[in-house]
Motif scaffolding. Sequence first.
Motif, PDB file in Angstrom:
ATOM      1  N   TRP A 271      41.092  28.372  -2.158  1.00 38.15           N
ATOM      2  CA  TRP A 271      41.893  28.052  -3.338  1.00 38.15           C
ATOM      3  C   TRP A 271      40.964  27.471  -4.393  1.00 38.15           C
ATOM      4  CZ3 TRP A 271      47.000  29.389  -3.616  1.00 38.15           C
ATOM      5  CH2 TRP A 271      47.670  29.022  -4.792  1.00 38.15           C
ATOM      6  N   PRO A 272      40.953  28.030  -5.601  1.00 42.50           N
ATOM      7  CA  PRO A 272      40.052  27.538  -6.648  1.00 42.50           C
ATOM      8  C   PRO A 272      40.548  26.232  -7.258  1.00 42.50           C
ATOM      9  CG  PRO A 272      41.422  29.296  -7.506  1.00 42.50           C
ATOM     10  CD  PRO A 272      41.762  29.182  -6.048  1.00 42.50           C
ATOM     11  N   THR A 273      39.641  25.532  -7.929  1.00 42.14           N
ATOM     12  CA  THR A 273      39.974  24.220  -8.473  1.00 42.14           C
ATOM     13  C   THR A 273      40.004  24.200  -9.997  1.00 42.14           C
ATOM     14  OG1 THR A 273      37.628  23.597  -8.367  1.00 42.14           O
ATOM     15  CG2 THR A 273      39.009  23.000  -6.491  1.00 42.14           C
ATOM     16  N   GLU A 282      43.911  19.257  -6.449  1.00 45.54           N
ATOM     17  CA  GLU A 282      45.103  18.863  -5.692  1.00 45.54           C
ATOM     18  C   GLU A 282      45.680  20.044  -4.926  1.00 45.54           C
ATOM     19  OE1 GLU A 282      49.549  16.910  -6.484  1.00 45.54           O
ATOM     20  OE2 GLU A 282      48.302  17.560  -8.170  1.00 45.54           O
ATOM     21  N   ASN A 283      45.809  21.197  -5.579  1.00 42.60           N
ATOM     22  CA  ASN A 283      46.371  22.367  -4.904  1.00 42.60           C
ATOM     23  C   ASN A 283      45.406  22.941  -3.870  1.00 42.60           C
ATOM     24  OD1 ASN A 283      48.891  22.377  -6.082  1.00 42.60           O
ATOM     25  ND2 ASN A 283      48.313  23.771  -7.737  1.00 42.60           N
ATOM     26  N   ALA A 284      44.096  22.850  -4.151  1.00 38.42           N
ATOM     27  CA  ALA A 284      43.119  23.331  -3.172  1.00 38.42           C
ATOM     28  C   ALA A 284      43.194  22.503  -1.891  1.00 38.42           C
ATOM     29  CB  ALA A 284      41.711  23.275  -3.766  1.00 38.42           C
ATOM     30  N   PHE A 287      46.426  23.497  -0.110  1.00 43.45           N
ATOM     31  CA  PHE A 287      46.344  24.801   0.552  1.00 43.45           C
ATOM     32  C   PHE A 287      45.537  24.712   1.843  1.00 43.45           C
ATOM     33  CE2 PHE A 287      43.974  28.664   1.498  1.00 43.45           C
ATOM     34  CZ  PHE A 287      45.021  29.560   1.678  1.00 43.45           C
ATOM     35  N   HIS A 288      44.358  24.114   1.763  1.00 44.61           N
ATOM     36  CA  HIS A 288      43.488  24.072   2.945  1.00 44.61           C
ATOM     37  C   HIS A 288      44.083  23.217   4.054  1.00 44.61           C
ATOM     38  CE1 HIS A 288      40.317  25.549   0.104  1.00 44.61           C
ATOM     39  NE2 HIS A 288      40.034  26.265   1.175  1.00 44.61           N
ATOM     40  N   ARG A 289      44.719  22.110   3.685  1.00 45.96           N
ATOM     41  CA  ARG A 289      45.314  21.275   4.727  1.00 45.96           C
ATOM     42  C   ARG A 289      46.372  22.062   5.499  1.00 45.96           C
ATOM     43  NH1 ARG A 289      46.824  15.037   4.291  1.00 45.96           N
ATOM     44  NH2 ARG A 289      44.661  15.041   4.972  1.00 45.96           N
ATOM     45  N   GLY A 290      47.257  22.739   4.778  1.00 46.31           N
ATOM     46  CA  GLY A 290      48.295  23.511   5.450  1.00 46.31           C
ATOM     47  C   GLY A 290      47.727  24.682   6.230  1.00 46.31           C
ATOM     48  N   PHE A 291      46.747  25.370   5.651  1.00 43.86           N
ATOM     49  CA  PHE A 291      46.177  26.550   6.291  1.00 43.86           C
ATOM     50  C   PHE A 291      45.434  26.180   7.572  1.00 43.86           C
ATOM     51  CE2 PHE A 291      42.635  29.827   6.249  1.00 43.86           C
ATOM     52  CZ  PHE A 291      43.416  30.830   6.796  1.00 43.86           C
ATOM     53  N   LYS A 343      34.918  17.927  -3.465  1.00 42.91           N
ATOM     54  CA  LYS A 343      35.972  17.793  -4.468  1.00 42.91           C
ATOM     55  C   LYS A 343      37.245  17.175  -3.908  1.00 42.91           C
ATOM     56  CE  LYS A 343      34.626  22.060  -6.903  1.00 42.91           C
ATOM     57  NZ  LYS A 343      35.128  23.379  -7.336  1.00 42.91           N
ATOM     58  N   TYR A 344      37.521  17.413  -2.635  1.00 41.54           N
ATOM     59  CA  TYR A 344      38.805  16.988  -2.078  1.00 41.54           C
ATOM     60  C   TYR A 344      38.695  16.853  -0.568  1.00 41.54           C
ATOM     61  CZ  TYR A 344      38.942  22.110  -1.698  1.00 41.54           C
ATOM     62  OH  TYR A 344      38.623  23.422  -1.450  1.00 41.54           O
ATOM     63  N   LYS A 345      39.756  16.366   0.045  1.00 38.17           N
ATOM     64  CA  LYS A 345      39.776  16.167   1.485  1.00 38.17           C
ATOM     65  C   LYS A 345      39.995  17.506   2.196  1.00 38.17           C
ATOM     66  CE  LYS A 345      41.735  11.531   1.022  1.00 38.17           C
ATOM     67  NZ  LYS A 345      42.935  10.687   1.252  1.00 38.17           N
ATOM     68  N   ILE A 346      39.235  17.722   3.233  1.00 40.66           N
ATOM     69  CA  ILE A 346      39.381  18.924   4.051  1.00 40.66           C
ATOM     70  C   ILE A 346      38.744  18.651   5.407  1.00 40.66           C
ATOM     71  CG2 ILE A 346      37.278  19.948   3.101  1.00 40.66           C
ATOM     72  CD1 ILE A 346      38.546  22.707   3.526  1.00 40.66           C
TER      73      ILE A 346
END
Length: 472
Positions: A271-273, A282-284, A287-291, A343-346
């Motif tokens: 998912w792009p940022t 936020e959306n990236a 997406f990754h958390r759910g996926f 950039k975000y949590k993953i």
Amino acid sequence: MYKNTGSLWISLFMSLMFLSLGGIQVDAFVGINWGRMAKQRFVPSMVVDLLLQNGITELRIFQPSLNVLDAFADTNIGMTITLQENYLRNVREQKEIDVMIHERVKNFVDKGVKFRYVYVGNEPFTKSKYSKAPFSRILHFLNLTRNSLDKYNLQDIKVTTPIFTDVLINMTKPSEGEFREEIKGQMKEFLDFLNKMGSPFVINIFPIYTVYNLGFDVEFAFFDSVKSNFKVVDGNNTYYNLFTFLYDALVCALTKAGYGDIEIVIGQIGWPTDGYEGASEENAERFHRGFLKYLGRKEGTPLRPNKDINVFLLSLTDENMVATDLGNYQRHWGIYKLDGEPKYKIDFTMHDLNTKPTVAKGTVKMPNRWCVFDGKTDHNETLLMKDFDSACMDSDCSTFGSGATCDHLVFAEKVSYAYNMRYQMNNQDQEYCELIGAVLTANNPSTPDCEFPVEILTAEVVDGGSPDTKKY
């Protein structure tokens, strides 16, 4: 000695994760793509450290550069490489592929690099290429590559090529999944090759593109949708997210072609940022958390239940020089910024840990200097526009446009942004700030929503190496 025990334990842990097949991991994996179409690139040894620290066991690179392959010797990280079309188009004989495979694969197997796949070309049946100059000899090059690997006793390395989802006809439910009529003949030959060689069908999925292209609610792209009741009912099966919808549409297409049991690998997904409506950090993260939680449950899809799914995420870093034919967001797939900050949590281990991945160690950030436009109104407007357009063309203005983070800037601020990107992407060489109204400043011109980055030195400047000029 004591300072290195952490790295030793990580290496030992990673080694235990790899079994047979020449050291390649047998169980399902979450790997990552590392594209290097950027002016600022991580040093390969830094990437090795990042993957080990984050428990990432597989890497796909787009060009098998010698310095990159060298860095992965004896790391037990599975490696997937790509033979680019611009190289293949100049290949005339088997011996040319033999030389390349010996130089870029066999030599590095001997050094302890663990190859999993060799991709031959990239998305050869996609509509955009098919309507112009189709890469119709893909099967020929797949066979040449397989012959070379067999010649050097590298049977465990699989040969395949990534396929884009536009090989499927437009559909409203998975059971309608079918390959486009004009490529069915080529696809049948391709599938026959994969089946005989035990190679997987590699599919590239870009949810943010596909959900809009199919006219679905954007919430359908996520795995935790609470803002929409959108779903797709197909007979006895109900689909609540785009991934399982597309996966089973592909299963249906493969079944109709006579290869319903062939292995499927997700070659690119993420998912792009920035650069598009809905493209954000936020959306990236969402997406990754759910996926990744979904992958960790190993529930498969309605048509392939209780199945592990192998995935390469897109991607390790942004690429500020990549083509933007599908949209500006194509430069913003990175989980990491080019300065090495996540950039975000993953959580790549699929345990749903609420934490950011480790920071890249060893980046060399340039001084806090920016090249900006002075904002004066007495400049020649024609020359100013020429320099603005040139600066964008020479650098990266993909944060402009509907939904992008810097689209709200007024014109003078956009000129400053373009000037600064040109300056930063050329290692803050003052020559690249010699533009109409350009000045250097130590005052950060960023706004709350738009970051004017200070970039890192390019990898070649840091490690003293030189970029690989061979286009593989």
